[in-house]
Design a protein around this motif. Structure first.
Motif, PDB file in Angstrom:
ATOM      1  N   GLU A  26      40.886  35.662  30.912  1.00 52.22           N
ATOM      2  CA  GLU A  26      41.589  36.706  31.649  1.00 52.22           C
ATOM      3  C   GLU A  26      43.009  36.889  31.114  1.00 52.22           C
ATOM      4  N   VAL A  27      43.657  35.786  30.747  1.00 51.63           N
ATOM      5  CA  VAL A  27      44.964  35.835  30.103  1.00 51.63           C
ATOM      6  C   VAL A  27      44.827  35.204  28.730  1.00 51.63           C
ATOM      7  N   ILE A  51      42.776  31.855  37.441  1.00 52.83           N
ATOM      8  CA  ILE A  51      42.807  32.810  36.334  1.00 52.83           C
ATOM      9  C   ILE A  51      42.684  32.038  35.021  1.00 52.83           C
ATOM     10  N   THR A  52      41.671  32.333  34.240  1.00 53.08           N
ATOM     11  CA  THR A  52      41.445  31.592  32.997  1.00 53.08           C
ATOM     12  C   THR A  52      42.473  31.968  31.939  1.00 53.08           C
ATOM     13  N   VAL A  53      42.944  30.962  31.216  1.00 54.27           N
ATOM     14  CA  VAL A  53      43.963  31.141  30.180  1.00 54.27           C
ATOM     15  C   VAL A  53      43.433  30.575  28.871  1.00 54.27           C
ATOM     16  N   HIS A  70      32.300  42.845  23.387  1.00 58.51           N
ATOM     17  CA  HIS A  70      32.621  44.012  24.214  1.00 58.51           C
ATOM     18  C   HIS A  70      33.281  43.588  25.521  1.00 58.51           C
ATOM     19  N   GLU A  71      33.995  42.474  25.492  1.00 60.67           N
ATOM     20  CA  GLU A  71      34.763  41.996  26.633  1.00 60.67           C
ATOM     21  C   GLU A  71      36.240  42.007  26.287  1.00 60.67           C
ATOM     22  N   GLN A  72      37.071  42.171  27.301  1.00 60.88           N
ATOM     23  CA  GLN A  72      38.511  42.197  27.089  1.00 60.88           C
ATOM     24  C   GLN A  72      39.208  41.341  28.132  1.00 60.88           C
ATOM     25  N   PRO A  73      40.328  40.747  27.773  1.00 58.99           N
ATOM     26  CA  PRO A  73      41.109  40.026  28.786  1.00 58.99           C
ATOM     27  C   PRO A  73      41.796  41.021  29.706  1.00 58.99           C
ATOM     28  N   THR A  74      42.379  40.527  30.766  1.00 48.10           N
ATOM     29  CA  THR A  74      43.158  41.376  31.649  1.00 48.10           C
ATOM     30  C   THR A  74      44.597  41.487  31.161  1.00 48.10           C
ATOM     31  N   LEU A  75      45.091  40.414  30.530  1.00 47.90           N
ATOM     32  CA  LEU A  75      46.457  40.387  30.015  1.00 47.90           C
ATOM     33  C   LEU A  75      46.472  39.781  28.629  1.00 47.90           C
ATOM     34  N   LEU A  76      47.108  40.472  27.697  1.00 49.38           N
ATOM     35  CA  LEU A  76      47.342  39.969  26.333  1.00 49.38           C
ATOM     36  C   LEU A  76      48.833  39.716  26.163  1.00 49.38           C
ATOM     37  N   VAL A  77      49.182  38.500  25.704  1.00 50.76           N
ATOM     38  CA  VAL A  77      50.570  38.178  25.405  1.00 50.76           C
ATOM     39  C   VAL A  77      50.662  37.851  23.919  1.00 50.76           C
ATOM     40  N   HIS A 203      34.086  42.195  35.960  1.00 53.92           N
ATOM     41  CA  HIS A 203      35.133  41.178  35.863  1.00 53.92           C
ATOM     42  C   HIS A 203      36.503  41.774  36.161  1.00 53.92           C
ATOM     43  N   THR A 204      36.796  42.945  35.607  1.00 55.38           N
ATOM     44  CA  THR A 204      38.091  43.591  35.829  1.00 55.38           C
ATOM     45  C   THR A 204      38.236  44.021  37.282  1.00 55.38           C
ATOM     46  N   VAL A 205      37.158  44.509  37.869  1.00 56.98           N
ATOM     47  CA  VAL A 205      37.188  44.885  39.288  1.00 56.98           C
ATOM     48  C   VAL A 205      37.540  43.668  40.138  1.00 56.98           C
ATOM     49  N   LYS A 206      36.921  42.523  39.836  1.00 56.23           N
ATOM     50  CA  LYS A 206      37.188  41.299  40.602  1.00 56.23           C
ATOM     51  C   LYS A 206      38.641  40.889  40.490  1.00 56.23           C
ATOM     52  N   LEU A 207      39.216  41.044  39.292  1.00 60.70           N
ATOM     53  CA  LEU A 207      40.607  40.642  39.112  1.00 60.70           C
ATOM     54  C   LEU A 207      41.549  41.588  39.859  1.00 60.70           C
ATOM     55  N   HIS A 208      41.275  42.889  39.792  1.00 59.49           N
ATOM     56  CA  HIS A 208      42.098  43.844  40.551  1.00 59.49           C
ATOM     57  C   HIS A 208      42.019  43.542  42.049  1.00 59.49           C
ATOM     58  N   LEU A 209      40.827  43.195  42.526  1.00 59.25           N
ATOM     59  CA  LEU A 209      40.660  42.887  43.940  1.00 59.25           C
ATOM     60  C   LEU A 209      41.391  41.603  44.302  1.00 59.25           C
ATOM     61  N   ARG A 210      41.327  40.617  43.425  1.00 51.37           N
ATOM     62  CA  ARG A 210      42.040  39.356  43.668  1.00 51.37           C
ATOM     63  C   ARG A 210      43.540  39.599  43.765  1.00 51.37           C
ATOM     64  N   ASN A 211      44.070  40.400  42.835  1.00 53.60           N
ATOM     65  CA  ASN A 211      45.503  40.697  42.861  1.00 53.60           C
ATOM     66  C   ASN A 211      45.891  41.496  44.107  1.00 53.60           C
ATOM     67  N   ALA A 212      45.018  42.423  44.514  1.00 55.00           N
ATOM     68  CA  ALA A 212      45.277  43.208  45.729  1.00 55.00           C
ATOM     69  C   ALA A 212      45.261  42.299  46.953  1.00 55.00           C
ATOM     70  N   ASN A 213      44.342  41.333  46.978  1.00 54.95           N
ATOM     71  CA  ASN A 213      44.293  40.374  48.090  1.00 54.95           C
ATOM     72  C   ASN A 213      45.617  39.629  48.213  1.00 54.95           C
ATOM     73  N   LEU A 214      46.168  39.232  47.059  1.00 58.11           N
ATOM     74  CA  LEU A 214      47.437  38.514  47.062  1.00 58.11           C
ATOM     75  C   LEU A 214      48.553  39.381  47.641  1.00 58.11           C
ATOM     76  N   ARG A 215      48.571  40.660  47.260  1.00 54.06           N
ATOM     77  CA  ARG A 215      49.619  41.562  47.745  1.00 54.06           C
ATOM     78  C   ARG A 215      49.491  41.819  49.250  1.00 54.06           C
ATOM     79  N   LEU A 216      48.246  41.866  49.728  1.00 55.30           N
ATOM     80  CA  LEU A 216      48.021  42.157  51.145  1.00 55.30           C
ATOM     81  C   LEU A 216      47.960  40.896  51.999  1.00 55.30           C
ATOM     82  N   GLY A 217      47.945  39.718  51.356  1.00 55.41           N
ATOM     83  CA  GLY A 217      47.840  38.477  52.107  1.00 55.41           C
ATOM     84  C   GLY A 217      46.452  38.263  52.676  1.00 55.41           C
TER      85      GLY A 217
END
Length: 233
Positions: A26-27, A51-53, A70-77, A203-217
């Protein structure tokens, strides 16, 4: 392209023991081991929790894996040497990763400013921060960016009133994609249907939902949907 752990097995992509075996993390940190050491990867992984690194030594390794699976991470550094060494074709490929958040970890302030002044990078909302900083600062920035935020080191921004770009958010602090995902979750759609509707991977949907959960508590998708309906009503 195989994935290996820190037990010494040779591989283009490095992930840590104990993390689930995924073809694409994911990262993903792209750069030399000198810049992205095992210790730094381990500390980053611990800070980000579920979050896998992983790390790749070159952009070529990442691109080959992405085109194969055909897979992509959520964040590239990308570290500064990697960013400097991109070919024109690789740069176009990088900027074309619409669903991937991008970040540059620079070694020199001059290069950080160059990235900030690059119009294509600014339009892409790329995060820019130093590689050589205190570990607690690094972890705070990575955590912010990995959860959908955007960060640009203030020192590389011109003092002439230019402000750093921030991700487009609504009044709830949600990004556009998080809003889209939550709206469909609140409508009772499954992750698979949401992925199909938005043109994303599950996978990307799950990550967006996880991040939204964090924002909404929220602790799960049901609670997130309930809070979203309440806050939007």
């Amino acid at each position: 392209m195989s994935i290996a752990s820190c037990d010494g097995v040779a591989s283009e992509i490095l992930v840590l023991p104990g993390q689930p075996a995924r073809r694409t993390a994911e990262v993903l940190l792209i750069g030399t081991q000198c810049n992205f050491s095992h210790n730094l990867i381990a500390a980053t992984s611990q800070e980000l929790g579920h979050i896998t690194v992983a790390a790749a030594p070159s952009f070529h390794d990442f691109r080959s894996l992405a085109e194969l699976t055909h897979e992509q991470p959520t964040l590239l550094v990308l570290d500064e040497p990697t960013m400097r060494g991109l070919t024109k074709d690789d740069r176009a490929y990088l900027l074309g990763l619409a669903e991937v958040a991008l970040a540059v970890a620079f070694c020199t302030g001059a290069f950080g400013r160059t990235c900030y002044e690059d119009e294509e990078l600014r339009q892409r909302m790329i995060s820019i921060f130093p590689l050589n900083c205190r570990l607690d600062v690094w972890l705070s920035v990575i955590k912010l960016v990995a959860h959908g935020g955007n960060y640009i080191l203030p020192e590389i921004i011109s003092p002439a009133g230019i402000v750093a770009p921030v991700p487009a958010t609504d009044e709830l602090g949600l990004t556009r994609r998080q809003h889209d995902v939550l709206r469909l979750v609140a409508d009772g759609q499954s992750n698979k249907r949401i992925a199909s509707a938005l043109g994303l991977s599950v996978h990307t949907v799950k990550l967006h939902l996880r991040n939204a959960n964090l924002r909404l508590g929220a602790h799960n998708r049901t609670e997130a949907a309930m809070r979203y309906r309440t806050l939007r009503s």
